[in-house]
Structures are given as structure tokens and as C-alpha cells.
Enzyme design. Sequence first.
Site, PDB file in Angstrom:
ATOM      1  N   CYS A   1      57.180  18.292  62.104  1.00 53.29           N
ATOM      2  CA  CYS A   1      57.097  16.393  60.472  1.00 53.29           C
ATOM      3  C   CYS A   1      56.207  16.940  59.410  1.00 53.29           C
ATOM      4  O   CYS A   1      56.676  18.146  59.131  1.00 53.29           O
ATOM      5  CB  CYS A   1      56.961  15.153  60.982  1.00 53.29           C
ATOM      6  SG  CYS A   1      58.078  14.039  60.407  1.00 53.29           S
TER       7      CYS A   1
ATOM      8  N   HIS B   1      60.325  15.023  66.487  1.00 54.10           N
ATOM      9  CA  HIS B   1      58.789  14.318  67.500  1.00 54.10           C
ATOM     10  C   HIS B   1      59.469  14.213  68.484  1.00 54.10           C
ATOM     11  O   HIS B   1      60.381  13.861  69.674  1.00 54.10           O
ATOM     12  CB  HIS B   1      58.568  12.932  67.120  1.00 54.10           C
ATOM     13  CG  HIS B   1      57.994  13.053  65.964  1.00 54.10           C
ATOM     14  ND1 HIS B   1      56.427  13.553  65.021  1.00 54.10           N
ATOM     15  CD2 HIS B   1      59.106  12.382  64.390  1.00 54.10           C
ATOM     16  CE1 HIS B   1      56.417  13.649  63.349  1.00 54.10           C
ATOM     17  NE2 HIS B   1      57.660  12.884  63.312  1.00 54.10           N
TER      18      HIS B   1
END
Length: 491
Positions: free
Chosen positions: A324, A423
Site C-alpha cells: 500500500c 492487504h
Amino acid sequence: MIQGTMSNAGKSVIAAGLCRIFSDEGYKVAPFKSQNMALNSYITKDGLEMGRAQVMQAECARIEPMAIMNPILLKPTTDVGSQVIVNGKVIGNMKAMEYFRRKKEFIPCILEAYEKLSGEADIIVVEGAGSPVEMNLKSGDIVNMGLAKMIDAPVLLVGDIDRGGVFAQLIGTLDLLEDDERKRVKGVIVNKFRGDGRLFEEGIRILEDKGKTKVIGVVPLIDVSLDDEDSLSERFSNTGKGIFDIAVIRLPHISNFTDFGSFDQIPEVSVRYVSQKSDLGNPDMIIIPGSKSTVSDLKYIKENGLDRAIIKKAHEGVCIFGICGGFQMLGRHILDPDEVEGGGSEEGLNLLPVDTVLGKEKVRTNYSGVISGSSGILRDLEGTRVNGYEIHMGISTAFDDIKEFTSSKTGYCNENIYGTYIHGFFDNKEVLQKILKAISEYRGKTIDLENVSDYADFKDFQYDILAKKLKESLDMDYIYEIMGGRAWSLK
């Protein structure tokens, strides 16, 4: 309702354990926390955002996580402000004073979410936040005693004996409560006790005598691996190096460090959180995690020299992995035309030929795909299935001849440098085994991966251990009694 004497007293864990106990006994259970402040968040199946603590509790309750379990989520962006998420959707950024003035406006949202949950559950286990006696913040409270009054919930108060001062914690909290609030507290729990419980028998007598409240249990310090909620995580203090050493860069606004919980099941693997160049050492793998303030955190690692240390390790062939915000930092530039993080642009680490443009719209979606292509140490990952979720501000575009790492343009790789928006990337057993096997062989090391499992299965086993220990420590008959006996009639 579970309240605590302070943050990290163990509210989340006690609530989670009760969810599993009630579920084991045949009830439909749901967790609830009206307001959560944390940078660890999760995307539900319907694309809504919620705090990880309630996700853990929902998993304990064996039900699907829903945003109504956490109607208000505050994600700190600065020391004095947060992104405000209501019922799973961002409504904007607010300074602390603005939110304090406006928080009563969110009471209808909280009660609506609670009522919806009430229609789906036999028992709701409610978690408070911080302490119920932060005297300067009690006005208009919507998460501790204020909420307990709104929903008419009996309260159990948890104190942390491991930090010391448990008598001052529990008795001081009780003494600072208003009379009607104190009557609502039906029992106290002494949490994280080390050693022989018989040594605290006198302590129980003192607490009950001075606190005029029943001690319903002395809970031992339970050795289980659970997802942590916030920056008070004890994981950050780990400095030990295992046979296989992973260095996670501890960013000031680190988010979703729950991504690395799957490594806990392997004794030979250590996960260290590194905030200084001098602490980096010679890891087998470096991970740059997610961040709520990517540009600010990128500047931070430049200021303390960690950027140069990471780049040096990359040139030495060490596996560098960005998730991310960490993925965005690996690129050439982060551009902020809409002033999402103050505007302008910031040069990245230049380890991937990728540019990121921050935008006002947050990407919130679940992901199910495959590793499209992989290079370097992890080339055998190609074609492996990955499940997880995306939650980020910004879109990244690749340049030059670079491999797409995770499909749907969610990540890219170049030699031993890997970046992805996904994630939960390490949660899949096959992914975890292949990564650790490839890097350990490359580094000339041997680790036992035979008993590695999917992270979901590993967590479920941990939840069972937690429930067993809690049930042995708490007076469950009394807990059912303070719920008015309503639960007994469901059996």
C-alpha cells in the site's frame, strides 16, 4: 459492555474472548464499538471500512464482519486531526476540536447501527474506548458510560496488572465515576496476571472492600497471537532476531500492521519494527508497510537515513517488499495535485519505475486474483492465488518494461523489489510458504514450513485458546446473571 481503566488494558481481547465463549455455547453473538480510533482497518464484503478490533471479535463470534459493528472509525492523519469514517464511508478530515464539538451529531448513526445489530444477535458484546473517566472529555461521551446509558448495558471494568498500579487503576476509576455510572459497573476484571493466582487472593479482598464491586476474575497473561489494534502494540518492542529475520519499517503513521500476523506461527521467523537506520542490521527481508500519511512518512525515513539504508540493501539483493503506502514509496514520485496530503510532489525511493497520484476518492475493495508475474528471488510465485483487500488514496502507474506483480494493476515488481496494494497478501498458506522457502534458500538458511497454515485457521486456533483461558478465569455464571438471565432462556 467491557470498559477499561486505560488504553491497552485488554478490553478488545476480553470482548473477543467473550464473543467466542458465547458462540461456543450456541448463541448468535455480535461485537460493537461505537467509536474506534485506529489505523488498522478492514474492508467488508460490501466495500465498507471498519476497525480491525471488531473484525477480530466478529471472527471470534463466527460471523461476517459488518461496518455497523463499528459505526465511527477515526484514522489519525496528524497529531491533531483524523479522517472520520461513518458507517464505513469517509465523510472527511476533522481537527480534534471540530470532532469534539460535533460528535453528538453522530449519536443517531450509532444507535441506528446498534439497533440493526440487535435485530441479528442474541448477545452483543460492547467495547468502550480508552478510559471512562477522562474528565476533560466526558462531556457528550458516546463510547463509554454515555453509550452504556443509551443502550442500558451492564459494565465490566478491566484493569491491567502487568503494568502495575492495578489498585489505583480500578479503585481510582470507580471513584471518579458519577453515582449512577458506578452502579452500572457490575464487576471488575484483573487482567494480564503473571504467576500463581493464589498470591492475589488478598488483592481481591482489598479491591472488593475498597471498590465495593465484585472481582469476577483474575485473568492470566495469555500467550496467544492476536491482531493488535493500534500503536500501543507490544509487537513494536520486539528486537529479537530469529533464524529468518524480517525488518518492518516502523513508520510514524503505520497502518494495517496486521498484515504481518501470519508470520507469528513460525518459530524461526522474527518480525522486528525498525525506526532507526542503526537498527536495520542485516535482515533477510525488508517490508515497508502501509501508512495513513504516506508523504509525511516518506519524508521521515529520508530524514533519518533509512531510505539510503533500504536502497543499499536492495542493491545487495535483499528482498524489499512494499504494501500500500509502502508500495507507493518504492516508486519514483508521489504527486498530490488535490492537496490530499498537503500538495506538491515527493520523490520516492526510485526502486520501482512507478508514479503515484493521490486523489480525493479512497479505493475500498476486496481483491481476489493471482500473482501475474514475478521476478528475482520470488519468481516461483507466478500464478499463485492471492486474496485480500485494497484501501488507499492514490493510483499508481508503471513505466518502462516492468512486470505486473499482482493482477488488475494492483502491484509491480522489478528484480528483488516487490510492491502491491493488497492487504492480507501473506495470509494465504501457499504464498507464505513460497516466499519464506525462496528467500531462506537464497540466503542459505533452513526453516521448518511443514506446519504453516492459512492465517484464518491459525487465528481460529488462537481464539479457542483465548476462550478456554478466559472461561477458566471468569465467573461466567455471574456474567449471565448481570445480563438479566436473558441469555439462559435461549438455551
